[in-house]
Design an enzyme around this catalytic site. Structure first.
Site, PDB file in Angstrom:
ATOM      1  N   SER A 141       0.790  -1.294  -0.025  1.00 22.70           N
ATOM      2  CA  SER A 141       0.166  -0.064   0.027  1.00 22.70           C
ATOM      3  C   SER A 141       0.780   1.380   0.004  1.00 22.70           C
ATOM      4  O   SER A 141       1.630   1.257   0.870  1.00 22.70           O
ATOM      5  CB  SER A 141      -0.936  -0.129   1.090  1.00 22.70           C
ATOM      6  N   GLY A 142       0.636   2.236  -0.893  1.00 18.49           N
ATOM      7  CA  GLY A 142       1.266   3.425  -0.783  1.00 18.49           C
ATOM      8  C   GLY A 142       1.053   4.073   0.316  1.00 18.49           C
ATOM      9  O   GLY A 142       1.869   4.687   0.769  1.00 18.49           O
ATOM     10  N   LEU A 143      -0.181   4.164   0.746  1.00 19.41           N
ATOM     11  CA  LEU A 143      -0.572   4.842   1.994  1.00 19.41           C
ATOM     12  C   LEU A 143       0.212   4.383   3.093  1.00 19.41           C
ATOM     13  O   LEU A 143       0.786   5.148   3.936  1.00 19.41           O
ATOM     14  CB  LEU A 143      -2.069   4.906   2.235  1.00 19.41           C
ATOM     15  N   ASP A 188       0.749  10.313   1.879  1.00 18.49           N
ATOM     16  CA  ASP A 188       0.352   9.490   0.715  1.00 18.49           C
ATOM     17  C   ASP A 188      -0.078  10.536  -0.572  1.00 18.49           C
ATOM     18  O   ASP A 188      -1.097  10.870  -0.990  1.00 18.49           O
ATOM     19  CB  ASP A 188      -1.112   8.997   1.006  1.00 18.49           C
ATOM     20  N   ASP A 204       1.243  -0.886  -5.190  1.00 22.34           N
ATOM     21  CA  ASP A 204       0.617   0.409  -5.528  1.00 22.34           C
ATOM     22  C   ASP A 204       1.378   1.144  -6.157  1.00 22.34           C
ATOM     23  O   ASP A 204       2.310   1.701  -5.325  1.00 22.34           O
ATOM     24  CB  ASP A 204      -0.030   0.893  -4.016  1.00 22.34           C
ATOM     25  N   ASP A 234       0.768   4.054  -7.450  1.00 24.98           N
ATOM     26  CA  ASP A 234       0.393   5.477  -7.533  1.00 24.98           C
ATOM     27  C   ASP A 234      -0.083   5.793  -9.103  1.00 24.98           C
ATOM     28  O   ASP A 234      -0.748   4.821  -9.717  1.00 24.98           O
ATOM     29  CB  ASP A 234       1.229   6.425  -6.885  1.00 24.98           C
ATOM     30  N   GLU A 271      -3.146   4.083 -11.061  1.00 22.40           N
ATOM     31  CA  GLU A 271      -4.525   4.799 -10.922  1.00 22.40           C
ATOM     32  C   GLU A 271      -4.314   6.100 -11.924  1.00 22.40           C
ATOM     33  O   GLU A 271      -3.295   6.890 -12.174  1.00 22.40           O
ATOM     34  CB  GLU A 271      -4.709   5.246  -9.440  1.00 22.40           C
ATOM     35  N   LYS A 274      -0.022  12.810  -6.982  1.00 23.28           N
ATOM     36  CA  LYS A 274      -1.331  12.125  -6.576  1.00 23.28           C
ATOM     37  C   LYS A 274      -1.671  12.536  -5.019  1.00 23.28           C
ATOM     38  O   LYS A 274      -0.756  12.859  -4.417  1.00 23.28           O
ATOM     39  CB  LYS A 274      -1.589  10.605  -6.637  1.00 23.28           C
ATOM     40  N   ASN A 327      -3.878  10.881  -1.819  1.00 28.93           N
ATOM     41  CA  ASN A 327      -4.798   9.960  -1.335  1.00 28.93           C
ATOM     42  C   ASN A 327      -6.053   9.849  -1.545  1.00 28.93           C
ATOM     43  O   ASN A 327      -6.774  11.182  -1.285  1.00 28.93           O
ATOM     44  CB  ASN A 327      -4.547   9.649   0.244  1.00 28.93           C
ATOM     45  N   SER A 328      -6.894   8.999  -2.075  1.00 26.45           N
ATOM     46  CA  SER A 328      -8.163   9.148  -2.376  1.00 26.45           C
ATOM     47  C   SER A 328      -9.368   9.585  -1.378  1.00 26.45           C
ATOM     48  O   SER A 328     -10.516  10.014  -1.845  1.00 26.45           O
ATOM     49  CB  SER A 328      -8.821   7.723  -3.090  1.00 26.45           C
ATOM     50  N   ARG A 374      -6.153   1.322 -12.382  1.00 27.84           N
ATOM     51  CA  ARG A 374      -7.104   1.511 -11.260  1.00 27.84           C
ATOM     52  C   ARG A 374      -7.945   2.785 -11.603  1.00 27.84           C
ATOM     53  O   ARG A 374      -7.560   3.862 -12.142  1.00 27.84           O
ATOM     54  CB  ARG A 374      -6.431   1.954  -9.957  1.00 27.84           C
ATOM     55  N   HIS A 395     -12.271   2.149  -7.854  1.00 24.09           N
ATOM     56  CA  HIS A 395     -12.460   2.544  -6.225  1.00 24.09           C
ATOM     57  C   HIS A 395     -13.460   3.428  -5.928  1.00 24.09           C
ATOM     58  O   HIS A 395     -14.172   4.281  -6.829  1.00 24.09           O
ATOM     59  CB  HIS A 395     -10.955   3.261  -6.076  1.00 24.09           C
TER      60      HIS A 395
END
Ligand code: SPV
Ligand code: MG
Length: 303
Positions: free
Chosen positions: A56-58, A68, A95, A97, A124, A130, A132-133, A167, A198
């Protein structure tokens, strides 16, 4: 003369990690990928029984003390992935990103991940850097053709040696199902092996609607916000893979915070001793036993 070198198991290359990940994602059963963010969390997930990991990038960013938002560099990420691969021997979907730039940065990332133990990369459709979503509302989407070029560049460079997951952030960015479906078709045409759709809604309705409407490739989801939906709903919808995306990192935060609070308040470690992992458990996770047997084999015998 036989030149074969018998390396200890812990540094053997993972045998066909990409095929293992591909098989997991395309199997008829629902697959779970567990988040890990370093060697230790990867080893713990493996020991718990997970068959694949999500880098996970986060979580990797958080464990490095970064946000992130592409504050961690791609070289930070591949260093961590290598530690995760060595420590777990599991296939890892990384991930990636948005690919750390344009098509060239994306394919460089993919090739280096392949060299360092990654089994797949997820890109993504956003720009660089980027965010974080789940943070804020500014999530500008990449142009479809430009992002498709990023995907094709990765596919052309790594072929079947690295699983490519595209993604879609359209639902995060406030667009509807039609935009998500349009993007899914474009990314499938560009060479993606699977689509990650997502959502940050508390219910899974938009994810389930996507899965009902789109059947071209395996679908991967991240139910961090719609965590109340039972996995039976995903099975029924024909979803391929669920990523438990950040729970090892969040467990570590909660656990470390609780221990730090107690030690400072109690001025002692006696109270928390039964509540933390034993050192033997840590030694077991990182296979100190293998080191002891290697020492017997390679160190000169003492008189
Ligand atoms: C991650 O784990 O870094 C992800 C999933 O990309 S999310 O945080 O939901 O964007
Ligand atoms: Mg991420």
């Amino acid at each position: 003369m036989d030149q074969t070198i018998n390396l200890p198991k812990s540094i053997d290359p993972i045998e066909d990690a990409s095929k293992a990940l591909h098989d997991l994602i395309s199997s008829a059963n629902l697959t779970y990928l567990m988040e890990a963010h370093d060697g230790l969390s990867a080893a713990i997930a493996m020991q718990a029984g997970f068959k694949g990991l999500w880098a996970s990038g986060l979580s990797i960013s958080a464990s490095l003390g970064y946000r992130d938002a592409n504050e961690a560099s791609w070289t930070h990420v591949i260093d961590v992935v290598e530690r995760m691969a060595d420590a777990s021997r599991l296939p890892i979907l990384v991930d990636g990103d948005s690919g750390f730039g344009n098509f060239n940065n994306a394919r460089l990332l993919a090739m280096k991940l392949l060299q360092r133990g990654g089994a797949g990369v997820c890109l993504e459709d956003k720009g660089f850097p980027k965010m974080n979503s789940f943070v804020g509302n500014r999530h500008p989407l990449a142009d479809i053709d430009e992002f498709s070029g990023r995907l094709s560049a990765v596919k052309d460079s790594t072929g079947n040696d690295l699983v490519l997951v595209a993604r879609i952030e359209a639902l995060i960015a406030g667009y509807g199902l039609d935009e998500a479906l349009h993007r899914a078709d474009a990314y499938a045409d560009a060479g993606a092996d699977a689509i990650l759709i997502h959502s940050r809604k508390a219910e899974a309705d938009e994810i389930l609607a996507f899965a009902k409407a789109w059947k071209r490739l395996p679908i991967v989801i991240v139910p961090t916000k719609y965590y109340r939906t039972p996995v039976s709903a995903y099975r029924e919808a024909g979803i391929s893979t669920v990523i438990w995306a950040n729970h090892a990192m969040r467990a570590a935060v909660a656990g470390m915070r609780a221990v730090c609070s107690r030690i400072i308040a109690e001025e002692s470690i006696a109270g928390i001793e039964p509540e933390v992992a034993t050192l033997d458990e840590v030694f077991g996770l990182l296979r100190y036993d293998e080191l002891a047997s290697a020492e017997n084999r390679y160190l000169p015998k003492r008189a």
